[in-house]
Motif scaffolding. Structure first.
Motif, mmCIF file in Angstrom:
data_model
loop_
_atom_site.group_PDB
_atom_site.id
_atom_site.type_symbol
_atom_site.label_atom_id
_atom_site.label_comp_id
_atom_site.label_asym_id
_atom_site.label_seq_id
_atom_site.Cartn_x
_atom_site.Cartn_y
_atom_site.Cartn_z
ATOM 1 N N PRO A 1 0.793 -1.241 0.000
ATOM 2 C CA PRO A 1 0.000 0.000 0.000
ATOM 3 C C PRO A 1 0.818 1.279 0.000
ATOM 4 N N SER A 2 2.179 1.187 0.093
ATOM 5 C CA SER A 2 2.982 2.392 0.326
ATOM 6 C C SER A 2 3.089 3.290 -0.904
ATOM 7 N N ALA A 3 2.572 2.850 -2.058
ATOM 8 C CA ALA A 3 2.597 3.728 -3.244
ATOM 9 C C ALA A 3 1.303 4.529 -3.373
ATOM 10 N N GLY A 4 0.493 4.525 -2.315
ATOM 11 C CA GLY A 4 -0.806 5.204 -2.377
ATOM 12 C C GLY A 4 -0.704 6.682 -2.695
ATOM 13 N N ILE A 5 0.172 7.411 -1.948
ATOM 14 C CA ILE A 5 0.243 8.862 -2.197
ATOM 15 C C ILE A 5 0.937 9.139 -3.532
ATOM 16 N N THR A 6 1.810 8.236 -3.986
ATOM 17 C CA THR A 6 2.469 8.434 -5.278
ATOM 18 C C THR A 6 1.450 8.365 -6.405
ATOM 19 N N MET A 7 0.544 7.352 -6.369
ATOM 20 C CA MET A 7 -0.474 7.241 -7.416
ATOM 21 C C MET A 7 -1.483 8.372 -7.330
ATOM 22 N N THR A 8 -1.815 8.829 -6.114
ATOM 23 C CA THR A 8 -2.745 9.955 -5.962
ATOM 24 C C THR A 8 -2.141 11.230 -6.555
ATOM 25 N N THR A 9 -0.865 11.466 -6.258
ATOM 26 C CA THR A 9 -0.192 12.658 -6.796
ATOM 27 C C THR A 9 -0.095 12.586 -8.316
ATOM 28 N N ALA A 10 0.161 11.395 -8.873
ATOM 29 C CA ALA A 10 0.247 11.242 -10.328
ATOM 30 C C ALA A 10 -1.094 11.553 -10.982
ATOM 31 N N LEU A 11 -2.213 11.110 -10.358
ATOM 32 C CA LEU A 11 -3.544 11.411 -10.920
ATOM 33 C C LEU A 11 -3.845 12.905 -10.864
ATOM 34 N N VAL A 12 -3.501 13.556 -9.727
ATOM 35 C CA VAL A 12 -3.733 15.007 -9.608
ATOM 36 C C VAL A 12 -2.887 15.752 -10.642
ATOM 37 N N SER A 13 -1.624 15.339 -10.828
ATOM 38 C CA SER A 13 -0.744 15.967 -11.823
ATOM 39 C C SER A 13 -1.326 15.822 -13.226
ATOM 40 N N LEU A 14 -1.843 14.619 -13.523
ATOM 41 C CA LEU A 14 -2.401 14.380 -14.859
ATOM 42 C C LEU A 14 -3.634 15.230 -15.122
ATOM 43 N N LEU A 15 -4.576 15.217 -14.138
ATOM 44 C CA LEU A 15 -5.872 15.859 -14.371
ATOM 45 C C LEU A 15 -5.813 17.379 -14.206
ATOM 46 N N SER A 16 -4.803 17.874 -13.441
ATOM 47 C CA SER A 16 -4.687 19.323 -13.278
ATOM 48 C C SER A 16 -3.691 19.939 -14.250
ATOM 49 N N GLY A 17 -2.891 19.075 -14.908
ATOM 50 C CA GLY A 17 -1.909 19.578 -15.855
ATOM 51 C C GLY A 17 -0.674 20.148 -15.213
ATOM 52 N N ARG A 18 -0.453 19.899 -13.939
ATOM 53 C CA ARG A 18 0.713 20.425 -13.233
ATOM 54 C C ARG A 18 1.851 19.419 -13.291
ATOM 55 N N GLU A 19 3.065 19.892 -13.603
ATOM 56 C CA GLU A 19 4.229 19.002 -13.687
ATOM 57 C C GLU A 19 4.663 18.551 -12.291
ATOM 58 N N ALA A 20 5.136 17.297 -12.205
ATOM 59 C CA ALA A 20 5.659 16.755 -10.947
ATOM 60 C C ALA A 20 7.175 16.854 -10.956
ATOM 61 N N GLN A 21 7.747 17.253 -9.822
ATOM 62 C CA GLN A 21 9.193 17.391 -9.719
ATOM 63 C C GLN A 21 9.828 15.997 -9.570
ATOM 64 N N ARG A 22 10.746 15.685 -10.450
ATOM 65 C CA ARG A 22 11.348 14.348 -10.440
ATOM 66 C C ARG A 22 12.289 14.138 -9.264
ATOM 67 N N ASP A 23 12.837 15.232 -8.686
ATOM 68 C CA ASP A 23 13.759 15.057 -7.560
ATOM 69 C C ASP A 23 13.033 15.023 -6.217
ATOM 70 N N VAL A 24 11.710 14.905 -6.253
ATOM 71 C CA VAL A 24 10.905 14.742 -5.043
ATOM 72 C C VAL A 24 10.332 13.327 -5.059
ATOM 73 N N ALA A 25 10.712 12.516 -4.061
ATOM 74 C CA ALA A 25 10.201 11.136 -3.965
ATOM 75 C C ALA A 25 9.305 11.040 -2.747
#
Length: 772
Positions: free
Chosen positions: A678-702
């Protein structure tokens, strides 16, 4: 056809009832009677000394007449002798068959009217053949040791009357009284002779079989007696010569071992019983080797033999530090055990479980513990073990039976307090032969293993002095009951700095020695070591690092054998020359920021790793597509993430129309590697928000953390491994659940200084930190 002669009889004759015998005509026999029965025979004197004998048929009947058989025998009293001790002996001679007609008087003495049974004898081929065959059978029976009265022996050669011959032979055949009564009632002499012939045939066959069996037994007994006599003679000769039989010498040696083995009383009794049994078994018998092997295990088990522990805590700490770098928790636990052992002589051995990725030194740590304690070291690999008998042994009824690995290894070690390492406890299998993990429950429980019973030994053995250590890469496959019996100690992966120190202190000197470079001693520069660590290995442990150092040492050795000047210094350039171009790159620094692609952290059995969660959308029916070899829990996390984003789209400034008529696809690269948790939960949530809002995700933030439907961020495991993976990949900022703040203490100080940790309780905080 001739009729037998008519017998002159009185009108009435006294009667004497028989219970367990039948009287036949032409038969002279004694009869022993009591004082009360003498009167019947004395009253027979006026009746021409004649008396009738009838067998009782039913003794429960009130009237004597109704309880008698219809056919009996009239006999003549030849002699009546009173005996001093009471009673009398009567000698009777059977005269003829008679049929009971009436009983005019029952008391005081039974008097009956009888009539003689007429018999007709027809001389024919059949009767002559039967008489001849019966005579032959009698002689055969006589040859097998069945005795005949002398008068009968003289008569059988001269009697040609079938009826008379059958009556003479009837009592010779061992038949019950009821069968003899049926013969008496058979009036036709030929039929009677046939019945006697059949009975005598069965008797002769029985005698033949008995004779064959006796002959075989006599033969075997004779052979055994002969061997016994020869063996005894050999013993006497050897004693005279001052020599001893090898077998007797072996038995004596075993008896001496039995006295000095120090085994418990109940075990000693079993061993003595087995030794007595062994002494009686022929050495050529297969049972001898089975019994001998069993005794060997019983007598040579270390029932009382133990090594003396090294109780110098400072010296033990020095040994542990020589062999292993860091591992403070493990070393501290071993020193605690030594301290308690110093204060308390009798204590139960701890059951430790080392859990960590491959190559961090779990197995070698067990060997170091044994060296620090001054004990024997035993290692058994449980990987792929599927047979319960590997732990508990086979019962001795099986061919080739042996004890289980626990007893076997302690037997070989010769001491009852070794350090016993059970490697790869998470890789035990299960099939139709049983569950080895369940068999280990007794072994690894200090409350039970004081009387561990192996199926082969079948006697209890005390395992409380053994220090058991198990190893595993992950604890999930280990059954909960087994996990509960062990003290789990986690061994995390190493940082680059720790790997560099390990390489300088342990790995490089070892590889130089093993590759024959002791005379040349090439020096590895610090930059060269870091290049190997960062460009050619990607692991939590140091196993691949050791392989690459060994590869460089082998290439140096090859150059020396080709008469080239030896390398004194191993530099970065030489590492690239020997090992080739770099194999691993910093994934984060090599990529640019993108929409719908977020950096996550994962924990696998090989240590920590980074993952990239990619989200995309296309026209469709509103389905959620998940790919990348995801497990069920990870799929559920993805559905929960989509539900959270869709439910909070207004707050997240996402147009609800974005979900209409669109399929959303979430993919985690490296699809050939199974992923779950379950530990990838916030990663997948952030990816969906980035996709649907059009905001880029910083690659150096894990980031890592489990997310609930309401957006709460829950704690995760393996934080140290994940943080080390983030550092290797070039991550600058790590987003971690607030509940994992306490785990920051396990992370080395230099790593904490290089990374920026953000602790969050709600997933919305991750959007602020990771999305532009």
């Amino acid at each position: 056809m001739t009729e037998n002669q008519s017998l002159r009889m009185p009108e009435m004759v006294p009667l004497f009832p028989l219970r367990d015998m039948v009287a036949f005509p032409y038969m002279v026999f004694p009869l022993f009677i009591t004082n009360e029965e003498i009167a019947v025979f004395e009253e027979a004197i006026p009746f021409d000394n004649m008396i009738t004998l009838f067998k009782l048929r039913n003794e429960s009947s009130e009237r004597l007449l109704s309880s008698l058989n219809e056919i009996g025998t009239i006999c003549k009293i030849n002699q009546l002798t009173r005996m001093a001790e009471g009673g009398a002996k009567v000698v009777l001679e059977g005269l003829a068959r008679v049929r009971l007609v009436d009983m005019p008087q029952e008391n005081p003495i039974p008097l009956v009217r009888v009539e003689q049974v007429r018999e007709f004898a027809e001389k024919s081929v059949v009767s002559e053949a039967l008489v001849s065959s019966l005579n032959a059978l009698l002689k055969i029976a006589l040859s097998y040791g069945r005795p005949l009265p002398d008068d009968v022996m003289k008569m059988i050669d001269y009697i040609d009357n079938p009826g008379r011959l059958s009556d003479l032979v009837a009592l010779y055949v061992n038949l019950p009284p009821d069968e003899l009564q049926k013969l008496l009632e058979t009036v036709d002499p030929i039929e009677r002779l046939k019945k006697v012939y059949m009975s005598l045939t069965a008797e002769v066959q029985r005698l033949q079989i008995k004779g064959e069996v006796q002959a075989e037994v006599t033969k075997k007994v004779g052979k055994t007696q002969k061997e016994y006599l020869l063996r005894e003679q050999m013993k006497q000769i050897q004693e005279e010569l001052g020599e001893e039989d090898d077998r007797q010498t072996e038995i004596k040696d075993l008896r001496k071992k039995l006295l000095s083995a120090g085994m418990p009383e109940e075990v000693r009794k079993i061993a003595e019983k087995e030794l007595k049994r062994l002494d009686k078994i022929n050495p050529a018998s297969p049972e001898y080797s089975v019994s001998r092997t069993y005794l060997d295990y019983l007598l040579n088990m270390p029932w009382q033999n133990a090594t003396i522990d090294n109780r110098d805590i400072n010296q033990a700490e020095e040994v542990l530090n020589q062999d292993h770098f860091d591992l403070k928790k493990v070393k501290e636990r071993i020193l605690e055990y030594l301290a308690v052992r110093t204060l308390k002589e009798k204590m139960k051995g701890p059951i430790l479980c080392f859990v960590g990725p491959p190559g961090v030194g779990k197995t070698s740590l067990g060997r170091s513990i044994a060296r620090a304690l001054g004990r024997k070291f035993i290692r058994v690999s449980l990987g792929g073990m599927r047979d319960e008998a590997e732990i508990r042994g086979h019962r001795r009824t099986y061919i080739g039976a042996l004890p289980g690995r626990i007893i076997q290894e302690i037997y070989r070690a010769g001491h009852n307090n070794p350090v016993f390492m059970l490697d790869e406890v998470d890789k035990i299998g299960i099939d139709f032969r049983g569950d080895p993990a369940s068999a280990l429950l007794e072994v690894l429980d200090p409350e039970q293993n004081f009387s561990f019973t192996d199926h082969y030994l079948d006697v209890p053995f005390d395992l409380t002095n053994v220090m058991f250590i198990t190893t595993a890469n992950i604890l999930d496959p280990v059954p909960p009951a087994l996990k509960d019996r062990m003290e789990v100690i986690n061994l995390s992966g190493y940082t680059d700095e720790e790997k560099e120190r390990i390489a300088v202190t342990y790995l490089i000197p070892r590889e130089i020695e093993e590759n024959g470079l002791s005379k040349y001693q090439p020096k590895f520069s610090e930059d060269a070591i870091y290049k190997i660590i960062r460009d050619h290995t990607r692991e939590a442990g140091v196993r691949n690092l050791q392989r690459h150092i060994g590869s460089i040492c082998r290439k140096v050795a090859k150059e020396i054998t080709q008469n080239k000047p030896p390398r004194e210094q191993i530099t970065q350039e030489l590492v690239e020359e020997f090992l080739g171009p770099r194999k691993f790159f910093d994934e984060v620094t090599a990529e640019k920021d993108r929409v719908g692609v977020v950096t996550g952290l994962a924990w696998t059995e090989t240590g920590g790793d980074i993952i990239f969660v990619e989200a995309n959308r296309m026209k469709g029916k509103g389905d959620l597509i998940l790919t990348g070899s995801l497990g069920e829990i990870m799929k559920e996390s993805a559905r929960a993430a989509l539900s959270f984003v869709e439910a909070n789209c207004v707050e997240l400034k996402i147009d609800p129309k974005e979900f209409t008529g669109m399929n959303i696809h979430i993919h985690v690269p490296a699809g050939s590697i199974p992923k779950d948790g379950p530990s990838a939960g916030i990663t997948m949530t952030t990816a969906l928000v980035s996709l649907l809002s059009g905001r880029e995700a910083q690659r150096d933030v894990a980031m890592t953390g489990e997310v609930s439907l309401t957006g709460r961020v829950l704690a995760i495991g393996g934080l140290k491994e994940k943080v080390l993976a983030a550092r290797r990949a070039g991550v600058k900022k790590v987003i971690v659940p607030e509940r994992n703040r306490k785990d920051l203490e396990d992370i080395p100080q230099d790593v904490r200084e290089q990374l920026n940790f953000i602790f969050i309780e709600d997933v919305r905080e991750a959007f602020v930190q990771a999305l532009k």
